[in-house]
Design an enzyme around this catalytic site. Structure first.
Site, PDB file in Angstrom:
ATOM      1  N   SER A   1       0.818  -1.212   0.000  1.00  0.00           N
ATOM      2  CA  SER A   1       0.000   0.000   0.000  1.00  0.00           C
ATOM      3  C   SER A   1       0.851   1.261   0.000  1.00  0.00           C
ATOM      4  O   SER A   1       1.906   1.321   0.640  1.00  0.00           O
ATOM      5  CB  SER A   1      -0.893   0.014   1.245  1.00  0.00           C
ATOM      6  OG  SER A   1      -1.526   1.260   1.418  1.00  0.00           O
TER       7      SER A   1
ATOM      8  N   TYR B   1      -2.936   0.324   9.910  1.00  0.00           N
ATOM      9  CA  TYR B   1      -2.973  -0.372   8.625  1.00  0.00           C
ATOM     10  C   TYR B   1      -1.646  -0.217   7.889  1.00  0.00           C
ATOM     11  O   TYR B   1      -1.042  -1.194   7.426  1.00  0.00           O
ATOM     12  CB  TYR B   1      -4.114   0.170   7.763  1.00  0.00           C
ATOM     13  CG  TYR B   1      -4.030  -0.265   6.315  1.00  0.00           C
ATOM     14  CD1 TYR B   1      -4.222  -1.599   5.963  1.00  0.00           C
ATOM     15  CD2 TYR B   1      -3.730   0.656   5.310  1.00  0.00           C
ATOM     16  CE1 TYR B   1      -4.121  -2.009   4.641  1.00  0.00           C
ATOM     17  CE2 TYR B   1      -3.639   0.253   3.994  1.00  0.00           C
ATOM     18  CZ  TYR B   1      -3.836  -1.076   3.659  1.00  0.00           C
ATOM     19  OH  TYR B   1      -3.727  -1.464   2.357  1.00  0.00           O
TER      20      TYR B   1
ATOM     21  N   LYS C   1       1.296  -3.106   6.875  1.00  0.00           N
ATOM     22  CA  LYS C   1       1.803  -3.388   5.525  1.00  0.00           C
ATOM     23  C   LYS C   1       3.326  -3.269   5.471  1.00  0.00           C
ATOM     24  O   LYS C   1       4.012  -4.088   4.843  1.00  0.00           O
ATOM     25  CB  LYS C   1       1.144  -2.449   4.512  1.00  0.00           C
ATOM     26  CG  LYS C   1      -0.300  -2.797   4.189  1.00  0.00           C
ATOM     27  CD  LYS C   1      -0.400  -4.141   3.493  1.00  0.00           C
ATOM     28  CE  LYS C   1      -1.803  -4.443   3.018  1.00  0.00           C
ATOM     29  NZ  LYS C   1      -1.907  -5.747   2.331  1.00  0.00           N
TER      30      LYS C   1
END
Length: 343
Positions: free
Chosen positions: A128, A152, A156
């Site tokens: 991402s 998040y 990643k």
């Protein structure tokens, strides 16, 4: 199925994973999907099956179930694993961070263990742009510093580090991490698209719901960013361009013994309100909106420099913003109540 014909796709029932199933099937692969359907409809597999013409096997499992995942990998002996399975909403990750760590980091650890036990050594990782944080303005390169601002993004980045460490100590592994920016749109057939369970956490499906009459108004989180119209700017990219990048990446999986990182984006920034206007034009429907405070973990601008993928692989996006909005809306028209009401 033989090793040379098969890819295993984790999270293959989800938005990007479902489109990847079709892209890899079109490229000549048989597809094995593992997905626990915790955030997607089980009917997505039936939709994918309509497009891949018998090239699909599906298993409903959580990839944290290492033993079961190993069994499936041994049974099908895939050429490679394409790893999408993850929780993916920035705002939600600030509310339930440990669940993001369990799913994203724990699931990737489980997958790496299973791959080694099953002697499957090629991996394309779905990463991402959120890893970059807000950057310092301008286009973001793969060499730009990592500045994750939410759980998040941290998850990643941690997964990338886990994969890189695995390659350091197990020389047989090969891996590529694709940091893509903001996928939207849908397959041109309108058979599959973005249909999250519950209230959409991403902008495009929420606009679809408003335009089709399932929700009253779009929520715009923050209009006080230092951008021309005050709303956050993102690099929106058609989902078919994203999954096409995965197919090309697999062609180059053996280029390096180290994990390589590539951006996938258009290099064009679009604000929330600009995307809303483009969607209204494509759909012919109004999208009323209301402004609420910024969400924790959000940043003002994320736009890609994807020149590395273009120079090394010849990959570049084929679709523009109007195409993305048109295809997203056509999917919504074909599935007004989502996958659940299509069966």
């Amino acid at each position: 199925m033989t090793r040379a014909q098969t890819v295993l796709i984790t999270g293959g029932g989800g938005y990007i994973g479902s489109h990847a199933c079709v892209a890899f099937a079109d490229a000549g692969f048989d597809i094995v999907v593992v997905d626990d359907h915790s955030t997607t409809s089980r009917h997505s597999i039936d939709k994918i099956a309509q497009l891949v013409k018998g090239k699909l096997r599906s298993y409903s499992i959580d990839i944290n179930h290492t033993g079961e995942l190993t069994r499936i990998l041994r049974e099908h002996s895939p050429f490679a694993v394409i790893h999408f399975a993850a929780r993916k909403a920035v705002g939600e990750s600030t509310q339930i961070p440990t669940q993001y760590f369990d799913t994203n980091i724990g699931g990737t650890t489980s997958l790496l263990r299973s791959m080694r036990d099953a002697e499957v050594y090629r991996l394309i990782f779905s990463s991402s742009c959120s890893i970059y944080g807000g950057g310092n303005g301008g286009l973001l390169k793969e060499t730009s510093p990592a500045r994750p601002t939410n759980p998040y993004a941290w998850s990643k980045l941690t997964c990338e580090q886990l994969i890189a460490q695995t390659l350091n100590y197990h020389s047989e592994f090969r891996a590529i991490s694709l940091r893509y920016f903001n996928p939207i749109g849908a397959h041109p057939s309108a058979v599959i698209g973005e249909d999250p369970s519950g209230v959409p956490l991403n902008l495009m499906p929420y606009m679809n719901h408003v335009a089709i009459g399932r929700r009253k108004a779009l929520t715009v989180f923050g209009n006080d960013y230092l951008t021309p119209d005050g709303t956050a700017i993102r690099d929106y990219i058609h989902v078919m361009d994203v999954v096409g990048g995965h197919v090309v990446a697999l062609e180059h999986i053996n280029d390096s013994s180290e994990m390589e990182i590539f951006n996938l984006g258009t290099g064009v920034g679009t604000s929330v309100l600009e995307l809303r206007s483009a969607f209204e034009l494509a759909s012919g429907r109004p999208v009323p909106y209301e402004v609420k405070p910024r969400r924790p973990g959000d940043v003002a601008e994320l736009v890609a420099d994807a020149s590395k993928a273009q120079q090394r692989w010849g990959w570049e996006p084929r679709f523009n913003l109007a195409d993305m909005c048109r295809d997203a809306w056509n999917f919504q028209l074909a599935n007004p109540g989502g996958y659940e009401q299509s069966f």
